[in-house]
Scaffold this motif. Sequence first.
Motif, short mmCIF file in Angstrom:
data_model
loop_
_atom_site.label_atom_id
_atom_site.label_comp_id
_atom_site.label_asym_id
_atom_site.label_seq_id
_atom_site.Cartn_x
_atom_site.Cartn_y
_atom_site.Cartn_z
N SER A 186 82.87 -28.43 -79.48
CA SER A 186 81.50 -28.00 -79.76
C SER A 186 80.86 -27.49 -78.49
O SER A 186 81.37 -27.73 -77.38
N GLU A 222 82.93 -33.24 -82.39
CA GLU A 222 82.41 -32.61 -83.60
C GLU A 222 83.58 -31.91 -84.29
O GLU A 222 84.01 -30.83 -83.88
N TRP A 223 84.09 -32.55 -85.34
CA TRP A 223 85.25 -32.01 -86.02
C TRP A 223 84.88 -30.76 -86.80
O TRP A 223 83.82 -30.70 -87.43
N PRO A 224 85.74 -29.73 -86.78
CA PRO A 224 85.53 -28.60 -87.69
C PRO A 224 85.47 -29.11 -89.13
O PRO A 224 86.09 -30.13 -89.47
N GLU A 225 84.75 -28.43 -89.96
CA GLU A 225 84.51 -28.92 -91.32
C GLU A 225 85.81 -29.23 -92.05
O GLU A 225 85.91 -30.23 -92.77
N ALA A 226 86.82 -28.39 -91.86
CA ALA A 226 88.09 -28.60 -92.58
C ALA A 226 88.86 -29.81 -92.08
O ALA A 226 89.81 -30.25 -92.74
N GLU A 227 88.45 -30.36 -90.94
CA GLU A 227 89.20 -31.47 -90.34
C GLU A 227 88.52 -32.83 -90.50
O GLU A 227 89.04 -33.84 -90.05
N ARG A 228 87.35 -32.87 -91.13
CA ARG A 228 86.52 -34.07 -91.09
C ARG A 228 87.10 -35.25 -91.86
O ARG A 228 86.73 -36.39 -91.61
N SER A 229 87.98 -35.01 -92.78
CA SER A 229 88.52 -36.12 -93.56
C SER A 229 90.02 -36.28 -93.37
O SER A 229 90.66 -37.05 -94.09
N ASN A 230 90.59 -35.55 -92.40
CA ASN A 230 92.05 -35.64 -92.27
C ASN A 230 92.46 -36.89 -91.50
O ASN A 230 91.67 -37.47 -90.75
#
Length: 757
Positions: A465, A515-523
């Motif tokens: 970020s 701050e995780w990219p949106e696609a990585e937030r639940s991995n």
Amino acid sequence: MPPTLYRDTGYSLNHLVEDIKVGRIGLPDIQRPFVWSAAKTRDLFDSMYRGYPIGTLMLWETGAEVGTRQIGMESAERAPQLLIVDGQQRLTSLFAVLTGRPVLTKSFEQRKIRIAFRPEDDTFEVSDAAIERDPHFIPDITTLWLNGYQPSVRQFFERLRKASGEDLPDSYRDTLEDRIHRVHGLRDFRFQVLELGASANEEQVAEIFVRINSEGVKLNQSDFILTLMSVHWEKGRRQLEDFSRAAVDPAVTGPSPKNPYLDPSPDQLLRVAVAVAFRRARLQHVYNILRGKDLETGKVSVERRREQFDFLAVAQDKALDLTSWHEFLKSVATAGFRSRKMITSDNALLFSYSLWLIGRHHFNLDVSALRPVIARWFFMSHTTGRYTSSPESQLESDLGRIASLPAGDGTAFVVELDRIVSANFTGDYWEISLPNRLDTSSSRSPALFAYLAGLNILNAEVLFSDLRIRDLVDPSSGMTGLVERDRLFHRRHLESLGISGARQISAIANMAYVEWPEAERSNADSPREYWPRITQAFDPQHLARQTYWHALPVGWEQLDYPTFLERRRQLIARVVRDAFNRLAGERREYVPATTEDLIAAGESQTTEFKASARWNVHSNQSDAKLGKIIIKAVCGFLNAEGGILIIGVDDNGDVLGLENDFSTLGTQQNTDGYELFLRQLLDDSLSTPTATTVRIRFPVVNEKIICQVIVAPSGRPVFAKPGKGGGEASEFWVRVGNATKQLYGDDLVKYQGEHWG
């Protein structure tokens, strides 16, 4: 038979109230936040009404003669002859209800205590809107004493008659009036009172207080000094309280002591003023000084008392000056600390303020020169826990270090403080001690906040970020909470590897502001999977800056978890060191301490001197028992914050050397033989191997060889084993201030839980 320190007497409530009104008895709490609930006041009146015991009051003769003026006050302000030591909340409640005087709430609002009484069933209640409308209640019993008994009774019966629509039977009316009269008669309730004579000192009063107080509340030295101020200098105490109130009261606008770090209390501010006025940290001496007592003869002098209060008044004015207060706080911000969430030691903050004031007023440094040196001092003292254990002893030692410096010599002041800082922030501290202190999952670790402060100094960004970390922790930015610390090795991934437990999964070295990219937030992928995926589009230079700030080892995503944690702790310590070096300004890199600097700085929480490890300098012969002293010292450092044991230097800092110790080593009378002896002694006597936590060096000082044993804090408890003969229990030692203390039982368990989590 020893003389009696008290007399047992009795007072009626009305007598107490009148004595408080005329100032014979001091009741300072009427002007201070009232900590009792209205329900407790209700229960107090109920107990008195039913004739139950409500405890003993304890008063203390102040020694002030009738008519004695308070220091710094108008002629109408007289010093009270008796002060309430035990029972202040009870008397505050009773005084407020009987006189209708408002009390100050915790939110600093003036509010009356309104207690209602229902004669029909002899019940007391805290008055509210419903009770106000209920004719069966006297909604505020204060009217019985303030507005007159008969008018209040007539008003009650008139309301009751209107509500019922008919005259009350005489027998019923007589019963109710009798009960109301019993409430009114509580003004004659007799209290058992212990009056302590003026000859009783503060230690005796404190001991008596603890023995008779069922709640076991202890009085400390600051309590007695504040009490003394209430007697002789109430204005000074009010100033401390007004400053503390303005720091938290939302109704206060404009210039105020409000700050993002702490809500100061009167006793904390008092400690600052005392340090500036008398260069003292131990308050037991200050109490006697302010009484006007000659510490050698024991005689008390009114003139001496006035002189000492004058010294305190001047220092207190400096401490409560808003410009000074906020200029000091800029030093804390310069050190990278942005909010109270980062502060684990109020003492580090307040004692650093004491040194700021001394530097400003005694050594004539301007604020721009003070800011970086106090920033470095605060960073060091907070990070190392300098004022965590035995804070008074440590501050007294620090004040002693600058006491001999010439007044007005700002350069000497800066040099001395920097000497002490460098004696604590050694190369071994950065390379061994700090990485070891980062081996925890505690979210309140001073080492963690040192790293966060370092990131603020370096103006670091959140991982992945362009947000600045300092904005996320600064309450004035409005951005707090937008991004939190998260795990670099995800929980589910670690659990799949068989790694569990909060200490491992949430270790400081596994956490980062990210701050995780949106696609990585639940991995829950492993770093070797997600790191290339996220970073492939990053500018290489930008990525290099972020991996430096966040202390990510080269190829970290390929490392096994334990190796990653170990290497990242080392890199975090390096980032903290780099940030601290920035505080050195033009010097760019902080000057490391020499062995001479360590000795000159004296013994402290992290430094200890021992004359010998094998040769008894008193009996002038070899003494195997000295080895146990070395074991105790090293064990204490391992279980605390680490430190340096210097062998061959006595308690006064005189260099003796190791010549006599060498003579006891047999065939290998040199440094190699000495190190071999120490290593074997430690490994045989401690419960944990010390190869990674203890370094041994042999510097030469004044042409004499001495030994430095550099000890890093242990990641787990370390015990000293019993001797070869057995029969002794293992011992747990910990460094506390300038001494090494053995802990047992509950104290040991509590310390382990707090220190290692």
